[in-house]
Enzyme design. Structure first.
Site, PDB file in Angstrom:
ATOM      1  N   GLU A  88      49.414  -3.371   1.349  1.00 55.84           N
ATOM      2  CA  GLU A  88      48.996  -4.663   1.877  1.00 55.84           C
ATOM      3  C   GLU A  88      47.795  -5.197   1.088  1.00 55.84           C
ATOM      4  O   GLU A  88      47.736  -6.380   0.750  1.00 55.84           O
ATOM      5  CB  GLU A  88      48.576  -4.546   3.354  1.00 55.84           C
ATOM      6  CG  GLU A  88      49.613  -3.927   4.248  1.00 55.84           C
ATOM      7  CD  GLU A  88      49.466  -2.425   4.422  1.00 55.84           C
ATOM      8  OE1 GLU A  88      49.584  -1.951   5.561  1.00 55.84           O
ATOM      9  OE2 GLU A  88      49.244  -1.716   3.422  1.00 55.84           O
ATOM     10  N   CYS A 114      47.722   0.186   8.781  1.00 58.24           N
ATOM     11  CA  CYS A 114      46.587   0.904   9.370  1.00 58.24           C
ATOM     12  C   CYS A 114      45.626  -0.136   9.961  1.00 58.24           C
ATOM     13  O   CYS A 114      45.797  -1.337   9.768  1.00 58.24           O
ATOM     14  CB  CYS A 114      45.898   1.759   8.312  1.00 58.24           C
ATOM     15  SG  CYS A 114      44.943   0.802   7.097  1.00 58.24           S
ATOM     16  N   CYS A 117      43.922  -2.424   7.248  1.00 47.01           N
ATOM     17  CA  CYS A 117      44.820  -3.477   6.766  1.00 47.01           C
ATOM     18  C   CYS A 117      45.143  -4.482   7.867  1.00 47.01           C
ATOM     19  O   CYS A 117      45.315  -5.671   7.589  1.00 47.01           O
ATOM     20  CB  CYS A 117      46.088  -2.857   6.183  1.00 47.01           C
ATOM     21  SG  CYS A 117      45.774  -1.986   4.633  1.00 47.01           S
TER      22      CYS A 117
END
Length: 156
Positions: A88, A114, A117
Site C-alpha cells: 500500500e 495493517c 497502512c
C-alpha cells in the site's frame, strides 16, 4: 457481485479483474514471509500499483535475508523492524511521485492492511478496500470502520 463472471461473456467481473492484477503485482515482492500486491482504482481505471519490498537502491530481503525472521518478530508486530515498505505504501508513493489524487478511490489488495497502512488509506481518501488474505491486526479494521472506509473480503 465480487468475483462473479459477467453473464453475457466469460470476462471476469471488475472486482475479480482488479484482484487478479493485485495478485500479479504481488509476484514482484521480495519479501521472504509474505508477498503482497495492491492496486488503486478509480472509475474502473488503474491509478497505481505497489508490492512489498525494500526502497529503491537498498538491498532486498531475498538478497540478504529477513531481519524479522532472524529476530523472531511475529507477523503483524514491530513493523519498523523491516527493510521493506508495504504494498500500500509503495502504491501511495507512486501516486505522490506522479501527482495522482487517490481521493474516492478503491484499493484492491492480496492481504488486509495493517494499522499503519489503514491510517494512510484513510488520509489518502480511499473509500473502499477489497482484500483477499487476512492479517493479524484487528486495530486496522476498527480504524477503517470508524473512518467509514468500506472493507470487503473478496470471494471467488
Amino acid at each position: 457481485m465480487n468475483g462473479k463472471k459477467n453473464n453475457r461473456t466469460s470476462r471476469p467481473a471488475w472486482d475479480e479483474y482488479f484482484i487478479n492484477i493485485a495478485r500479479l503485482v504481488s509476484s514482484r515482492s521480495t519479501c521472504l514471509r509474505r508477498n503482497v500486491g495492491a492496486v488503486i482504482v478509480k472509475n474502473k481505471q488503474v491509478l497505481t500499483t505497489g508490492y512489498n519490498g525494500a526502497p529503491a537502491g537498498v538491498k532486498h530481503c531475498d538478497e540478504i535475508g529477513c531481519m524479522r525472521e532472524k529476530m523472531g518478530v511475529p507477523s503483524g508486530e514491530r513493523h519498523e523492524l523491516c527493510r521493506a515498505l508495504h504494498a500500500e505504501q509503495n502504491a501511495f508513493l507512486q501516486a505522490a511521485r506522479h501527482g495522482i489524487s487517490l481521493d474516492g478511490a478503491t484499493m484492491y489488495m492480496t492481504t488486509q492492511p495493517c494499522s499503519i497502512c489503514a491510517k494512510m488509506i484513510i488520509n489518502a481518501g480511499i473509500k473502499k478496500i477489497i482484500f483477499e488474505g487476512d492479517y493479524p491486526d484487528e486495530f486496522a479494521i476498527e480504524l477503517l470502520k470508524e473512518a467509514g472506509v468500506k472493507l470487503e473480503k473478496f470471494k471467488q
